[in-house]
Design an enzyme around this catalytic site. Structure first.
Site, PDB file in Angstrom:
ATOM      1  N   GLY A 115       7.872   2.420   4.155  1.00 41.71           N
ATOM      2  CA  GLY A 115       7.579   1.055   3.763  1.00 41.71           C
ATOM      3  C   GLY A 115       6.153   0.877   3.298  1.00 41.71           C
ATOM      4  O   GLY A 115       5.872   0.737   2.119  1.00 41.71           O
ATOM      5  N   CYS A 116       5.201   0.916   4.239  1.00 38.56           N
ATOM      6  CA  CYS A 116       3.823   0.612   3.855  1.00 38.56           C
ATOM      7  C   CYS A 116       2.929   1.831   3.846  1.00 38.56           C
ATOM      8  O   CYS A 116       1.924   1.850   3.159  1.00 38.56           O
ATOM      9  CB  CYS A 116       3.239  -0.419   4.811  1.00 38.56           C
ATOM     10  SG  CYS A 116       3.050   0.192   6.495  1.00 38.56           S
ATOM     11  N   GLY A 117       3.253   2.844   4.639  1.00 42.89           N
ATOM     12  CA  GLY A 117       2.456   4.049   4.648  1.00 42.89           C
ATOM     13  C   GLY A 117       1.201   3.974   5.487  1.00 42.89           C
ATOM     14  O   GLY A 117       0.452   4.937   5.563  1.00 42.89           O
ATOM     15  N   LEU A 118       0.940   2.838   6.132  1.00 40.30           N
ATOM     16  CA  LEU A 118      -0.290   2.694   6.905  1.00 40.30           C
ATOM     17  C   LEU A 118      -0.031   2.301   8.355  1.00 40.30           C
ATOM     18  O   LEU A 118      -0.965   2.025   9.080  1.00 40.30           O
ATOM     19  CB  LEU A 118      -1.202   1.633   6.256  1.00 40.30           C
ATOM     20  CG  LEU A 118      -1.632   1.922   4.824  1.00 40.30           C
ATOM     21  CD1 LEU A 118      -2.456   0.762   4.299  1.00 40.30           C
ATOM     22  CD2 LEU A 118      -2.407   3.211   4.739  1.00 40.30           C
ATOM     23  N   CYS A 119       1.235   2.271   8.763  1.00 45.84           N
ATOM     24  CA  CYS A 119       1.551   1.821  10.118  1.00 45.84           C
ATOM     25  C   CYS A 119       0.851   2.695  11.150  1.00 45.84           C
ATOM     26  O   CYS A 119       0.911   3.915  11.088  1.00 45.84           O
ATOM     27  CB  CYS A 119       3.064   1.861  10.358  1.00 45.84           C
ATOM     28  SG  CYS A 119       3.995   0.924   9.142  1.00 45.84           S
TER      29      CYS A 119
END
Length: 277
Positions: A115-119
């Site tokens: 999804g965001c790659g930064l979780c």
């Protein structure tokens, strides 16, 4: 054999459905892509949980380890064991002791990376780590991109059956498709490709990457870390991806469809005619 009784391809499962076409409902079988939690454990330490297609998982373990900077070389991955469990799959990855110390410093949980790659990232520095490596793009003609994309469509067996997966391919300078991996996640597909190249000891710099997705910052970063000089995506790049590509010398191409494309960086490596035979 009817389509209702045919077995699903690897990475998918056949479901019983009610399909309506032209206002007429009928029972039919449908292939649906598998998506399962895949946990990566390094030397017994839990590091990440990804949602992925349960195919080519050894490639995934190698590629994720390399593209995330957890190891620098394939030979620093000593072993990969794939363990199916009730809730998903665990990849037990054994890495060199010096790499384990690096992992402990970066230990974090990354759930739902597609999804965001930064979780799970704790700071801006972690979110956008600097990629110091520079790459050298291959000289490509537009015909190479067209041939590569045509070959990719023909080789995406899971996408053809389910319509739900991405692909990442490694192609030669004339567009010949050399290696392809599929996954429900675009990052995962690229990691699997990078891992396959590393496991087969191929020189990734002697080809370019083509992906069936947009070109995000992370896709650019993974490409540069793999030593590949050109990334072609069928959709758009982000501004951060373009900035990162420019800094690394990567030739970044978006909207690659047939003989149409847009180059955003290292444009001097692209020509208006095909390479000579």
């Amino acid at each position: 054999m009817s389509t209702a009784t045919m077995a699903a391809p690897p990475g998918a499962r056949r479901l019983h459905t009610l399909r309506c076409q032209g206002g007429v409902p009928r029972e039919a079988g449908d292939d649906v892509a598998d998506e399962v939690p895949v946990a990566l454990q390094y030397n017994g330490i839990s590091h990440a949980v990804m949602l992925a297609t349960p195919l080519d998982l050894e490639d995934f373990a190698y590629g994720f380890s390399l593209s995330e900077g957890l190891v620098d070389r394939a030979d620093e991955v000593h072993d990969v064991e794939v363990e199916p469990v009730a809730t998903g799959i665990v990849l037990h990855v054994e890495i060199a002791s010096r790499c384990l110390a690096r992992l402990k410093e970066r230990r974090r949980t990354l759930a739902g990376r597609t999804g965001c790659g930064l979780c799970g990232t704790e700071s801006l520095e972690q979110a956008l780590p600097r990629c110091e490596r520079r790459v050298a793009p291959l000289a490509l003609g537009p015909g190479a991109l067209s041939r590569a994309l045509d070959a990719m469509r023909a080789r995406q067996a899971l996408q053809s059956a389910t319509g739900a997966t991405h692909a990442a391919a490694w192609c030669g300078a004339r567009g010949e498709l050399r290696l392809l991996r599929e996954d429900v996640g675009r990052h995962n597909a690229l990691d699997k490709l990078i891992g396959a190249l590393a496991r087969e000891r191929r020189d990734a710099a002697q080809g370019f990457f083509a992906v069936t997705s947009r070109a995000s910052y992370e896709m650019v970063q993974k490409t540069v870390r793999a030593g590949v000089g050109t990334l072609a995506a069928i959709s758009a790049p982000t501004a951060l991806a373009v900035h990162t590509a420019q800094a690394a010398g990567l030739c970044l191409i978006g909207f690659a469809r047939g003989r149409d494309w847009v180059a955003y960086s290292a444009t001097e490596q692209l020509t208006l005619e095909d390479l000579p035979a």
